[in-house]
Design an enzyme around this catalytic site. Structure first.
Site, PDB file in Angstrom:
ATOM      1  N   GLU A 185     -10.676  -0.636  12.261  1.00 18.43           N
ATOM      2  CA  GLU A 185     -11.446  -1.562  11.416  1.00 18.43           C
ATOM      3  C   GLU A 185     -11.291  -3.013  11.866  1.00 18.43           C
ATOM      4  O   GLU A 185     -12.186  -3.823  11.670  1.00 18.43           O
ATOM      5  CB  GLU A 185     -11.059  -1.407   9.939  1.00 18.43           C
TER       6      GLU A 185
ATOM      7  N   ASP B 267       2.984  -0.748  12.198  1.00 19.29           N
ATOM      8  CA  ASP B 267       2.849  -2.070  12.806  1.00 19.29           C
ATOM      9  C   ASP B 267       4.104  -2.930  12.622  1.00 19.29           C
ATOM     10  O   ASP B 267       4.020  -4.147  12.556  1.00 19.29           O
ATOM     11  CB  ASP B 267       1.626  -2.796  12.243  1.00 19.29           C
TER      12      ASP B 267
ATOM     13  N   THR C 128       4.600   2.406   5.597  1.00 19.85           N
ATOM     14  CA  THR C 128       3.215   1.962   5.776  1.00 19.85           C
ATOM     15  C   THR C 128       2.545   2.872   6.790  1.00 19.85           C
ATOM     16  O   THR C 128       3.181   3.303   7.752  1.00 19.85           O
ATOM     17  CB  THR C 128       3.136   0.502   6.278  1.00 19.85           C
TER      18      THR C 128
ATOM     19  N   ARG D  99     -25.051  14.775  18.345  1.00 25.30           N
ATOM     20  CA  ARG D  99     -25.066  13.403  17.835  1.00 25.30           C
ATOM     21  C   ARG D  99     -23.916  12.583  18.387  1.00 25.30           C
ATOM     22  O   ARG D  99     -22.898  13.111  18.801  1.00 25.30           O
ATOM     23  CB  ARG D  99     -24.913  13.418  16.314  1.00 25.30           C
TER      24      ARG D  99
ATOM     25  N   LYS E  60     -23.217  16.811  28.102  1.00 33.58           N
ATOM     26  CA  LYS E  60     -22.571  16.717  26.804  1.00 33.58           C
ATOM     27  C   LYS E  60     -23.173  15.587  25.996  1.00 33.58           C
ATOM     28  O   LYS E  60     -22.864  14.419  26.214  1.00 33.58           O
ATOM     29  CB  LYS E  60     -21.077  16.471  26.989  1.00 33.58           C
TER      30      LYS E  60
ATOM     31  N   GLY F 200      -9.843  13.738  21.027  1.00 36.11           N
ATOM     32  CA  GLY F 200     -10.611  13.791  22.267  1.00 36.11           C
ATOM     33  C   GLY F 200     -11.813  12.872  22.226  1.00 36.11           C
ATOM     34  O   GLY F 200     -12.902  13.233  22.661  1.00 36.11           O
TER      35      GLY F 200
ATOM     36  N   LYS G  67     -23.522  14.358  31.657  1.00 31.46           N
ATOM     37  CA  LYS G  67     -24.913  14.535  31.233  1.00 31.46           C
ATOM     38  C   LYS G  67     -25.066  15.799  30.375  1.00 31.46           C
ATOM     39  O   LYS G  67     -25.970  15.904  29.555  1.00 31.46           O
ATOM     40  CB  LYS G  67     -25.837  14.635  32.457  1.00 31.46           C
TER      41      LYS G  67
ATOM     42  N   ASP H 101       0.430   2.042   8.893  1.00 26.85           N
ATOM     43  CA  ASP H 101      -0.095   1.300  10.048  1.00 26.85           C
ATOM     44  C   ASP H 101       0.795   1.323  11.288  1.00 26.85           C
ATOM     45  O   ASP H 101       0.345   1.000  12.379  1.00 26.85           O
ATOM     46  CB  ASP H 101      -0.366  -0.152   9.655  1.00 26.85           C
TER      47      ASP H 101
ATOM     48  N   GLY I 152       0.826  -1.212   0.000  1.00 29.16           N
ATOM     49  CA  GLY I 152       0.000   0.000   0.000  1.00 29.16           C
ATOM     50  C   GLY I 152       0.854   1.254   0.000  1.00 29.16           C
ATOM     51  O   GLY I 152       1.900   1.288   0.644  1.00 29.16           O
TER      52      GLY I 152
ATOM     53  N   ARG J 143      -6.168  -3.067  10.396  1.00 28.98           N
ATOM     54  CA  ARG J 143      -6.778  -4.390  10.417  1.00 28.98           C
ATOM     55  C   ARG J 143      -6.266  -5.199  11.602  1.00 28.98           C
ATOM     56  O   ARG J 143      -7.017  -5.869  12.280  1.00 28.98           O
ATOM     57  CB  ARG J 143      -6.473  -5.117   9.101  1.00 28.98           C
TER      58      ARG J 143
ATOM     59  N   GLU K 253     -14.552  10.055  22.982  1.00 27.78           N
ATOM     60  CA  GLU K 253     -15.166   9.584  24.226  1.00 27.78           C
ATOM     61  C   GLU K 253     -14.858   8.104  24.441  1.00 27.78           C
ATOM     62  O   GLU K 253     -14.921   7.613  25.568  1.00 27.78           O
ATOM     63  CB  GLU K 253     -16.680   9.837  24.212  1.00 27.78           C
TER      64      GLU K 253
ATOM     65  N   ASP L 262       4.982  -5.231   5.861  1.00 24.95           N
ATOM     66  CA  ASP L 262       5.417  -6.603   6.169  1.00 24.95           C
ATOM     67  C   ASP L 262       5.382  -7.524   4.956  1.00 24.95           C
ATOM     68  O   ASP L 262       6.274  -8.360   4.801  1.00 24.95           O
ATOM     69  CB  ASP L 262       4.652  -7.178   7.372  1.00 24.95           C
TER      70      ASP L 262
ATOM     71  N   MET M  62      -8.446   3.120   9.724  1.00 23.56           N
ATOM     72  CA  MET M  62      -7.687   1.959   9.260  1.00 23.56           C
ATOM     73  C   MET M  62      -6.963   1.268  10.409  1.00 23.56           C
ATOM     74  O   MET M  62      -6.702   1.866  11.445  1.00 23.56           O
ATOM     75  CB  MET M  62      -6.710   2.386   8.175  1.00 23.56           C
TER      76      MET M  62
ATOM     77  N   ARG N 268       0.838  -4.946  -5.446  1.00 23.10           N
ATOM     78  CA  ARG N 268       1.048  -6.214  -4.768  1.00 23.10           C
ATOM     79  C   ARG N 268       1.337  -7.224  -5.880  1.00 23.10           C
ATOM     80  O   ARG N 268       0.780  -7.157  -6.953  1.00 23.10           O
ATOM     81  CB  ARG N 268      -0.186  -6.619  -3.968  1.00 23.10           C
ATOM     82  N   CYS N 269       2.263  -8.163  -5.654  1.00 19.45           N
ATOM     83  CA  CYS N 269       2.752  -9.002  -6.748  1.00 19.45           C
ATOM     84  C   CYS N 269       2.761 -10.474  -6.332  1.00 19.45           C
ATOM     85  O   CYS N 269       3.558 -10.891  -5.491  1.00 19.45           O
ATOM     86  CB  CYS N 269       4.163  -8.540  -7.124  1.00 19.45           C
TER      87      CYS N 269
END
Lengths: 327, 327, 327, 327
Positions: free
Chosen positions: B225, B133, B129, B166, B216, B189, B214, B131, B14, B175, B191, B106, B173, B75-76
């Site tokens: 993900e 990772d 990458t 709301r 907020k 920030g 209450k 990630d 990626g 995995r 929740e 990786d 991202m 990717r190959c």
């Protein structure tokens, strides 16, 4: 008409960048004209619940650059009922608010229109919606920011599309109107743009991709969520069937399109219209939306503003332009 | 070990912001040390198809600030076969490329590791990458840009969340790794933050929401993900069942997280590691990834880098921190 | 040591992005540990004038993403006097504030150090300055944002430089420290970087320009304001004399470097250190700055933090790196 | 009029964001109409030195989002001489270029006008300048990006102004025109805006500051570089004398205003006008600038476009608006 002494201001419907700049302008113009000004929280909900706050210069300091709306917004079913509106009217009388500026889109103006006629109450509307789908203004407050948000997001996606030789289908907001898709699609150099106002058969899209530049594998297709082909996922499925070897990806931009710091254009437009709304009320305007057409301020009756036939802005010439540029 | 005269450079897997800065650094460092440098297009695919381009100072002018990768990436599958790798080796020999810098994650290093052992070919890897990772580096190239992209996107969503009171569930991202979610979640920030490394039962999440402030109503929950709760849509369904009166929205940020101009940090990291890779090869390093740990350059064997146990970075202390801040 | 029940928090010296995130973390951590927390306005000025406000969760809602400081900041001469500090101590006693978190740079800590010793008052400092010129932390709060601001500004200037084949000399902040110039200079791909820590004779700079790539006329030179060559204008004059045919322009970035939304990194750093400060005070830490070194929280006595010998971060290796990359 | 088969395109004068989008549109539209298209490097300089490159779809791929101009630009004295223009004409004839699109500002059009008349050569101009100081178009290409750059920079400065209760005087571009200052000043919520088109005595400015809100110490004053008061430094000196206790700072934004990614608006405008220029040439238009007025494309003779009386856009109503909003 009795003299106006206290103007109420509210935001309603989906939030749009620049709403705060509009609120600020309404407050400043009211103070300039030595009126009181009252903030109404959560749109028509706040009218019905008398959720009112007095506003002064300080209430709107340092908000011109902020997305969202400090007065909060909501969709309100109760205002569609006679009882709800009666309560709203009572609250306005009790608080001696004698005119309203309502900032929102067509739902907002539909409600305002009924209320204004029912109670002969002076209301001026401001077009606050990212969709740019109102008559009586070249631009709505929030639209310019939204198309820049889309353009910046798709520029990022283009990096990946170029790096991987991928085809991306990007879905942008616009349930009834393709204006966000059309302008942002031209802005990102999309290979195709699909909007509700123009019937693009997926078969035409396929032909176009087949005829495209052979030396350019990466492509961006911008789709309005309201396109008759059914949004990005459906277009993607059709293309995958036809081009099994293509690396096709879907991106639905979603809620990021509503927020963010307003652009200069949106701040200036909101500021100008906010002042115009207050001065319009003082001159006796009522039941109208203040808009900007060909650089001039004009006032359009609510019923005219929500007609949704923005034919002027999605002309065959614009569609042709998009086609020429996507070669 | 024969003296290295021509270094090949490729990007694979990626794309990540900062890959171009890394390529530029590899090219500049090679020229500084009077080596030839060859660009290999589309990752291991280009190795197998001898898709090579000679590079000089001009090839990498004005790319440090661009997202994606000018060498393209893919990717190959063929490189996973003995035949594919044999072809790749032949092409390298024919073009007299005697060392490689591979930039990726990786998957890239797994392939490099097999090839390096099979043909005793000197390869240094760079962690490219979003990630973060990989073991053997505090930061991967692209991660800092990605978390800033997430933070900017969620800041926009926060405008709408605040305006409408709301609850938004934002999927980012990751995995296998929750590092993007954890850092960006603290940055916005949030929740609550849900990551694969920490089992957050949805029931705990519900308790937390019930116990929250209450005054907020608006909330942001960031979900990786790969979280075991199954992504934003599943979390959303569970919450909707429990809180039918809440206005809950889902936003999956998706592909915008990969692209964009790299941050200063990513440009500097990529530049430093790119030079280190070339100088490492000249000093005889092979089969290793160049990383930055505690401000120092270190080289980690490929097998160690891809172990994926980045325990150091998601400690109980960090999870506690997130909890304290989200009160 | 009496038990701490009420923590005061202030920002002092030049504002830096991330200060709000730090304030928020101090407040949240105090509430988490069931302490009272008091905001002190305008730095030490507010201490002396008892300009105190009680803070709760709401006081710090929605500020993590905002530049500047909601507690305001100032430089305060009175705090350098015995009388000023006596007044400050009285006010703290009267308001039953029994510990302080001070967020700022070396001026802030110098004052805190004197006060802490004079009155045996528990204070923990947080490094809040864009300059990254403190010992005891790898990064100060605000630095990462500042270098990104510089990089984004110079990217713009690069557009003009490239279009006109011009040489731009860009002056960035850093009176005593070249860290902003060094990192941002690498980040923008500068052709040369001039910092106080490294003596770059203008004659060397001229030689370097003469030896540069002939096919690349546009150049960016980044100069720290504190460089011994005397800032961008002086460098410009010397170059103009030597290269009369060059189109040389000066840009002093100035105040835009201080403001803006903090980056994710600055928000996370500020959040982590803010919590660490409160927990440090509870554990009896006093007279120290909380910093992050090699990913760990450490506490450094004030006297050590302001020593200004950040030799670790401007090493010969970094200078060499800048040279290799600017070829 | 012989049939046009090969269109030359150049950018000249100061660079402006969106020039690349305009070049791309000229190339795409030419290809669409099956014309050859030739890029001319470095403006009129390239005409005189026959610095020509053939262009196709690939030449303009992925440039719509980039600031500056890929064709480079320059100011050219030789084109003001009869000999220079004769050489230019010879080169055009030799290369069989039979029409020109020139992108730039008034200097560009003045040159184009002389040349077009001298040699009866078909030229269409596109307004490419950040100043928005041309007649015959509501907006010039680059203006919208520039005012957003200013707004973003001043938003940062506002953070510091608020945090320190400072008064900032910010100087923006505009030697003859105050349009950048006026729009961006409204956009940032400036307390005062000083432009060449409106005589603001510094004494009035002082009065205004004295009468301003007492509860708001921080202020932003935006000054156009061409204001008759003599730029930010002179205004600053006058205010410092009058308000010795004020903390006054100057910021000259300078070159960052020219560069950067174009906004969506600038990309769409440039795209539309680029196509219009090519189609205008094919319809026999010559010696004119293509502009957009009230949403329509119009063509204005060069002599009319450079008249500089953009009275329509800086009206008393706009100045009044700025005053009301800055209360």
């Amino acid at each position: 008409m009795s003299k106006i002494k206290n103007i109420g201001v509210l935001t309603s419907g989906g939030d749009a960048p620049g709403m705060n700049a509009a609120i600020r302008a309404v407050v400043r113009a009211s103070l300039y004209h030595e009126l009181k000004v009252t903030g109404i929280l959560r749109g028509y909900d706040g009218l019905i619940n008398a959720d009112f706050i007095p506003m002064d210069g300080k209430s709107v300091a340092n908000i011109i650059q902020r997305g969202g709306t400090v007065l909060k917004t909501a969709r309100c079913d109760a205002f569609r009922t006679k009882e709800g509106r009666a309560k709203a009217y009572d609250n306005l009388k009790k608080s001696e608010i004698d005119a309203l500026v309502v900032i929102g889109g067509d739902g907002t103006f539909t409600g305002a229109n009924v209320f204004a006629q029912e109670y002969d109450f002076p209301i001026v509307g401001l077009p606050g919606t990212i969709d740019n789908d109102l008559m009586g203004t070249d631009l709505t407050i929030g639209y310019d920011t939204a198309i820049n948000t889309v353009v910046n997001a798709v520029d990022r996606i283009r990096d990946t599309a170029e790096s991987h030789d991928r085809l991306f289908i990007v879905e942008v907001m616009g349930r009834d109107s393709g204006l966000i898709a059309l302008r942002s699609g031209i802005g990102v150099g999309a290979e195709a743009i699909m909007i509700p106002e123009a019937k693009t058969a997926v078969s035409d899209l396929i032909k176009r991709i087949e005829n495209g530049r052979k030396d350019k594998a990466s492509k961006i297709i911008v789709v309005a969520e309201g396109d008759e082909a059914g949004g990005a996922y459906n277009v993607g499925k059709a293309l995958e069937k036809k081009f099994p070897n293509y690396d096709i990806r879907i991106s639905v931009l979603g809620h990021i399109q509503r927020g963010g710091k307003p652009t200069c254009m949106d701040r200036v437009l909101a500021s100008r219209l906010g002042v115009a709304a207050v001065e319009g009320l003082l001159e006796g305007k009522a039941g109208v939306m203040a808009g900007q057409v060909n650089k001039e301020i004009i006032f359009t009756p609510f019923a005219g503003a929500i007609k949704h036939i923005n034919a002027e802005q999605i002309t065959p010439a614009w569609l042709k332009l998009a086609e020429i540029l996507s070669m």
